[in-house]
Design an enzyme around this catalytic site. Structure first.
Site, PDB file in Angstrom:
ATOM      1  N   ASP A   1       0.867  -1.185   0.000  1.00 17.45           N
ATOM      2  CA  ASP A   1       0.000   0.000   0.000  1.00 17.45           C
ATOM      3  C   ASP A   1       0.899   1.229   0.000  1.00 17.45           C
ATOM      4  O   ASP A   1       1.887   1.266   0.747  1.00 17.45           O
ATOM      5  CB  ASP A   1      -0.904  -0.022   1.255  1.00 17.45           C
ATOM      6  CG  ASP A   1      -2.132   0.870   1.111  1.00 17.45           C
ATOM      7  OD1 ASP A   1      -1.946   2.076   0.853  1.00 17.45           O
ATOM      8  OD2 ASP A   1      -3.255   0.376   1.259  1.00 17.45           O
TER       9      ASP A   1
ATOM     10  N   LYS B   1     -10.632   5.751  -6.884  1.00 18.14           N
ATOM     11  CA  LYS B   1     -12.015   5.323  -7.113  1.00 18.14           C
ATOM     12  C   LYS B   1     -13.040   6.446  -7.111  1.00 18.14           C
ATOM     13  O   LYS B   1     -14.235   6.203  -6.950  1.00 18.14           O
ATOM     14  CB  LYS B   1     -12.408   4.269  -6.074  1.00 18.14           C
ATOM     15  CG  LYS B   1     -12.333   4.786  -4.649  1.00 18.14           C
ATOM     16  CD  LYS B   1     -13.361   4.153  -3.751  1.00 18.14           C
ATOM     17  CE  LYS B   1     -13.469   4.914  -2.467  1.00 18.14           C
ATOM     18  NZ  LYS B   1     -14.771   5.194  -1.990  1.00 18.14           N
TER      19      LYS B   1
ATOM     20  N   ARG C   1     -27.551  15.252  -9.267  1.00 23.52           N
ATOM     21  CA  ARG C   1     -26.093  15.302  -9.450  1.00 23.52           C
ATOM     22  C   ARG C   1     -25.778  14.783 -10.851  1.00 23.52           C
ATOM     23  O   ARG C   1     -26.284  13.729 -11.244  1.00 23.52           O
ATOM     24  CB  ARG C   1     -25.421  14.428  -8.391  1.00 23.52           C
ATOM     25  CG  ARG C   1     -23.907  14.422  -8.443  1.00 23.52           C
ATOM     26  CD  ARG C   1     -23.291  13.680  -7.261  1.00 23.52           C
ATOM     27  NE  ARG C   1     -23.566  12.246  -7.272  1.00 23.52           N
ATOM     28  CZ  ARG C   1     -23.070  11.385  -6.391  1.00 23.52           C
ATOM     29  NH1 ARG C   1     -22.275  11.807  -5.416  1.00 23.52           N
ATOM     30  NH2 ARG C   1     -23.369  10.106  -6.458  1.00 23.52           N
TER      31      ARG C   1
ATOM     32  N   ASP D   1       4.515   1.414  -4.291  1.00 19.79           N
ATOM     33  CA  ASP D   1       3.604   1.562  -5.424  1.00 19.79           C
ATOM     34  C   ASP D   1       3.515   0.244  -6.197  1.00 19.79           C
ATOM     35  O   ASP D   1       4.545  -0.371  -6.471  1.00 19.79           O
ATOM     36  CB  ASP D   1       4.207   2.670  -6.318  1.00 19.79           C
ATOM     37  CG  ASP D   1       3.262   3.135  -7.406  1.00 19.79           C
ATOM     38  OD1 ASP D   1       2.387   2.360  -7.814  1.00 19.79           O
ATOM     39  OD2 ASP D   1       3.435   4.293  -7.848  1.00 19.79           O
TER      40      ASP D   1
ATOM     41  N   PHE E   1     -29.762  14.635  -3.713  1.00 19.16           N
ATOM     42  CA  PHE E   1     -29.475  14.998  -5.096  1.00 19.16           C
ATOM     43  C   PHE E   1     -30.600  14.530  -6.016  1.00 19.16           C
ATOM     44  O   PHE E   1     -30.477  13.525  -6.710  1.00 19.16           O
ATOM     45  CB  PHE E   1     -28.141  14.404  -5.551  1.00 19.16           C
ATOM     46  CG  PHE E   1     -26.931  14.941  -4.842  1.00 19.16           C
ATOM     47  CD1 PHE E   1     -26.874  16.265  -4.405  1.00 19.16           C
ATOM     48  CD2 PHE E   1     -25.826  14.130  -4.603  1.00 19.16           C
ATOM     49  CE1 PHE E   1     -25.750  16.763  -3.753  1.00 19.16           C
ATOM     50  CE2 PHE E   1     -24.701  14.622  -3.956  1.00 19.16           C
ATOM     51  CZ  PHE E   1     -24.661  15.933  -3.531  1.00 19.16           C
TER      52      PHE E   1
ATOM     53  N   TYR F   1     -12.787   6.790 -14.542  1.00 16.72           N
ATOM     54  CA  TYR F   1     -12.627   5.780 -13.484  1.00 16.72           C
ATOM     55  C   TYR F   1     -13.188   4.427 -13.937  1.00 16.72           C
ATOM     56  O   TYR F   1     -12.495   3.403 -13.903  1.00 16.72           O
ATOM     57  CB  TYR F   1     -13.316   6.239 -12.191  1.00 16.72           C
ATOM     58  CG  TYR F   1     -13.568   5.106 -11.233  1.00 16.72           C
ATOM     59  CD1 TYR F   1     -12.502   4.427 -10.644  1.00 16.72           C
ATOM     60  CD2 TYR F   1     -14.867   4.674 -10.932  1.00 16.72           C
ATOM     61  CE1 TYR F   1     -12.731   3.357  -9.794  1.00 16.72           C
ATOM     62  CE2 TYR F   1     -15.094   3.619 -10.086  1.00 16.72           C
ATOM     63  CZ  TYR F   1     -14.022   2.961  -9.518  1.00 16.72           C
ATOM     64  OH  TYR F   1     -14.245   1.891  -8.683  1.00 16.72           O
TER      65      TYR F   1
ATOM     66  N   ALA G   1      -5.702  -1.979  -4.821  1.00 14.06           N
ATOM     67  CA  ALA G   1      -5.125  -0.630  -4.850  1.00 14.06           C
ATOM     68  C   ALA G   1      -5.543   0.099  -6.120  1.00 14.06           C
ATOM     69  O   ALA G   1      -5.246  -0.363  -7.224  1.00 14.06           O
ATOM     70  CB  ALA G   1      -3.607  -0.718  -4.783  1.00 14.06           C
TER      71      ALA G   1
HETATM   72  C1  UD1 Z   1     -20.396   6.208  -6.305  1.00 19.94           C
HETATM   73  C2  UD1 Z   1     -19.599   6.188  -7.562  1.00 19.94           C
HETATM   74  C3  UD1 Z   1     -19.294   4.746  -7.903  1.00 19.94           C
HETATM   75  C4  UD1 Z   1     -18.616   4.042  -6.735  1.00 19.94           C
HETATM   76  C5  UD1 Z   1     -19.516   4.153  -5.514  1.00 19.94           C
HETATM   77  C6  UD1 Z   1     -18.935   3.521  -4.286  1.00 19.94           C
HETATM   78  C7  UD1 Z   1     -20.391   8.172  -8.769  1.00 19.94           C
HETATM   79  C8  UD1 Z   1     -21.195   8.683  -9.921  1.00 19.94           C
HETATM   80  N1  UD1 Z   1     -20.366   6.840  -8.603  1.00 19.94           N
HETATM   81  O1  UD1 Z   1     -21.620   5.541  -6.610  1.00 19.94           O
HETATM   82  O2  UD1 Z   1     -18.458   4.667  -9.038  1.00 19.94           O
HETATM   83  O3  UD1 Z   1     -18.404   2.684  -7.062  1.00 19.94           O
HETATM   84  O4  UD1 Z   1     -19.761   5.541  -5.251  1.00 19.94           O
HETATM   85  O5  UD1 Z   1     -17.853   4.233  -3.782  1.00 19.94           O
HETATM   86  O6  UD1 Z   1     -19.772   8.926  -8.031  1.00 19.94           O
HETATM   87  N2  UD1 Z   1     -26.547  11.157  -2.733  1.00 19.94           N
HETATM   88  C9  UD1 Z   1     -27.275  12.239  -2.237  1.00 19.94           C
HETATM   89  N3  UD1 Z   1     -26.619  13.164  -1.471  1.00 19.94           N
HETATM   90  C10 UD1 Z   1     -25.282  13.067  -1.177  1.00 19.94           C
HETATM   91  C11 UD1 Z   1     -24.546  11.958  -1.693  1.00 19.94           C
HETATM   92  C12 UD1 Z   1     -25.221  11.026  -2.474  1.00 19.94           C
HETATM   93  O7  UD1 Z   1     -28.478  12.362  -2.477  1.00 19.94           O
HETATM   94  O8  UD1 Z   1     -24.748  13.947  -0.486  1.00 19.94           O
HETATM   95  C13 UD1 Z   1     -27.272  10.156  -3.549  1.00 19.94           C
HETATM   96  C14 UD1 Z   1     -26.715  10.037  -4.955  1.00 19.94           C
HETATM   97  O9  UD1 Z   1     -27.363  10.895  -5.828  1.00 19.94           O
HETATM   98  C15 UD1 Z   1     -27.017   8.563  -5.253  1.00 19.94           C
HETATM   99  C16 UD1 Z   1     -26.939   7.875  -3.897  1.00 19.94           C
HETATM  100  O10 UD1 Z   1     -27.045   8.898  -2.932  1.00 19.94           O
HETATM  101  O11 UD1 Z   1     -28.320   8.452  -5.730  1.00 19.94           O
HETATM  102  C17 UD1 Z   1     -25.640   7.134  -3.692  1.00 19.94           C
HETATM  103  O12 UD1 Z   1     -24.569   8.004  -3.964  1.00 19.94           O
HETATM  104  P1  UD1 Z   1     -23.052   7.590  -3.683  1.00 19.94           P
HETATM  105  O13 UD1 Z   1     -22.895   7.065  -2.302  1.00 19.94           O
HETATM  106  O14 UD1 Z   1     -22.187   8.728  -4.090  1.00 19.94           O
HETATM  107  O15 UD1 Z   1     -22.831   6.315  -4.623  1.00 19.94           O
HETATM  108  P2  UD1 Z   1     -23.001   6.161  -6.210  1.00 19.94           P
HETATM  109  O16 UD1 Z   1     -23.164   7.463  -6.879  1.00 19.94           O
HETATM  110  O17 UD1 Z   1     -24.006   5.106  -6.471  1.00 19.94           O
END
Ligand code: UD1
Length: 333
Positions: free
Chosen positions: A31, A82, A286, A58, A213, A146, A79
Site C-alpha cells: 500500500d 475510485k 447530481r 507503489d 441529489f 474511473y 489498490a
Molecule cells: C459512487 C460512484 C461509484 C462508486 C460508488 C462507491 C459516482 C457517480 N459513482 O456511486 O463509481 O463505485 O460511489 O464508492 O460517483 N446522494 C445524495 N446526497 C449526497 C450523496 C449522495 O443524495 O450527499 C445520492 C446520490 O445521488 C445517489 C446515492 O445517494 O443516488 C448514492 O450516492 P453515492 O454514495 O455517491 O454512490 P453512487 O453514486 O451510487
C-alpha cells in the site's frame, strides 16, 4: 495460502486483510498509504491471530512488487483510485495509477510465476443504458475515466488468462457501506462524497444538512435507488471467490445484494439508528447519476454459493458505531 493484498490499508482492504488472517492465510499488504492508513493495520493486528506484513510502495514499482511476491500464491488487487468526479477532472491520474499499477503488477507476477489474481472492479463499468438489474453480461460502457480504467483492467486480465495461463476473478462491487462489528475498523474519510458518510456527518453536525441529489426521479419516492452492500459481506465475497481461481480463465461476478434502496430509505435507516432525524435539504440532480443501479447477484450465488447476509439496518448501524466511536477516523497520518 500466502496472499498479497494491494491496497490492504484501505477501507475494503483492511476488512479483507482481517478476514484472510482469521481464515488462517498469511497476508502481505502492499500500500502506498495515499488513501490507506497505517493505523488500520494496527487495529487489524489487534483482532487477528497474527499481523499482516506491510510493504509501503507503489504497485507500478516492478522490482518492489517482485520482492513482495516471494512465496505468494494469490494476489488480491484492490489498490486504485475510485472517485468518479476526480477522474472526470484528472483522467490521466486514473490512467497512470489504475492501469499503470495493474500493468506493473501483472509484469511482476509474470516474472515471479504467480498466476492467480482477484481484482476489485466496479458497477461503474456498466453502460448507463444497460437495463436493470445489471447482469455480468449486461452492456459494459463506462461513462467516466474511473469506470473505463476498471473495464480496461478486466480486459487486461482476460488477455493474461488467454495468453499467459493466468486465473483471474473480477468482482464488480456495488455500493459498499458499513464497518466491522468490533467498531475498530471502518472507512477513514476525509471529504466524503458517498451518501452514508455524508448522512452521518449531517447527523453529527459536521455538515449543516444532507442534500438529496434529486427527488424527481421516476422511482417510488422520487430518489435514486442503489444496491448497498455491507463491507463485511463484500470482504467475505473475496474469500468465497478464491475458489474460482482454481479454474483457468477470467471469471466476472457482481457483488451486490440485489435489493435496491432509495436515498430516502437510507435517510430513514440512519435516523432510526441515531435516534434523531437527519437534517435534509432537497437539491438538484447530481450530474452523471443513474436513477437506478442494482445487481443481479445470481451468477455468484449459482457458481460459488455467495449471498449477502446483512440488511440496510445492519450496514447503517455498524457505520454509525464506527463513526461515533472514531470521530476522527484513524486520526492524522
Ligand atoms: C459512487 C460512484 C461509484 C462508486 C460508488 C462507491 C459516482 C457517480 N459513482 O456511486 O463509481 O463505485 O460511489 O464508492 O460517483 N446522494 C445524495 N446526497 C449526497 C450523496 C449522495 O443524495 O450527499 C445520492 C446520490 O445521488 C445517489 C446515492 O445517494 O443516488 C448514492 O450516492 P453515492 O454514495 O455517491 O454512490 P453512487 O453514486 O451510487
Amino acid at each position: 495460502m500466502r496472499t498479497l493484498v494491494t491496497g490492504g490499508a484501505g477501507y475494503i482492504g483492511s476488512h479483507l486483510v482481517l478476514d484472510l488472517l482469521q481464515a488462517g492465510h498469511e497476508v502481505v499488504v502492499l500500500d502506498d498509504l495515499s488513501n490507506g492508513h497505517p493505523r488500520a493495520l494496527e487495529r487489524v493486528a489487534a483482532l487477528a491471530p497474527r499481523p499482516a506484513e506491510l510493504v509501503v510502495g507503489d504497485v507500478a514499482d516492478v522490482p518492489l512488487v517482485r520482492r513482495a511476491l516471494a512465496g505468494v500464491d494469490v494476489v488480491l488487487h484492490l489498490a486504485a483510485f475510485k472517485a468518479v468526479g476526480e477522474s472526470m477532472e484528472h483522467p490521466e491520474r486514473y490512467f497512470r495509477n489504475n492501469l499503470g499499477g495493474l500493468s506493473g503488477l501483472l509484469t511482476a507476477m509474470r516474472e515471479e510465476g504467480v498466476k492467480r489474481i482477484l481484482y476489485s472492479s466496479t458497477a461503474a463499468v456498466y453502460s448507463p443504458q444497460a437495463p436493470m438489474p445489471l447482469r455480468e453480461d449486461s452492456m459494459v460502457g463506462p461513462d467516466s475515466p474511473y469506470g473505463w480504467t476498471k473495464a480496461q483492467g478486466e480486459q487486461m486480465l482476460s488477455w493474461m488468462a488467454a495468453r499467459a495461463g493466468f486465473s483471474a476473478v473480477s468482482l464488480r462491487y456495488f455500493n459498499p457501506v458499513g464497518a466491522h462489528p468490533s467498531g475498530s475498523i471502518g472507512e477513514h474519510v476525509v471529504a466524503p462524497s458517498n451518501l452514508v458518510p455524508r448522512v452521518l456527518m449531517a447527523l453529527t453536525g459536521h455538515l449543516p444538512a444532507l442534500t438529496v441529489f434529486g427527488s424527481d426521479y421516476d422511482t417510488a419516492d422520487g430518489t435514486c435507488l442503489r444496491d448497498y452492500i455491507h463491507v463485511c459481506d463484500l470482504s467475505r465475497a473475496h474469500l468465497v471467490a478464491l475458489a474460482a481461481l482454481e479454474r483457468p480463465g477470467h471469471h466476472v461476478y457482481n457483488v451486490g445484494t440485489g435489493r435496491p434502496h432509495s436515498v430516502r430509505e437510507v435517510l430513514a435507516a440512519c435516523a432510526e439508528v441515531a435516534g434523531r432525524p437527519v437534517p435534509v435539504v432537497e437539491g438538484p440532480r447530481r450530474a452523471g447519476d443513474m436513477p437506478v443501479a442494482v445487481a443481479d447477484p445470481a451468477r455468484f450465488h449459482a457458481d460459488l454459493g455467495f449471498r449477502a447476509e446483512h440488511d440496510l439496518h445492519g450496514m447503517v448501524a455498524s457505520a454509525w458505531r464506527w463513526w461515533t466511536e472514531n470521530p476522527q477516523g484513524y486520526g492524522p497520518r
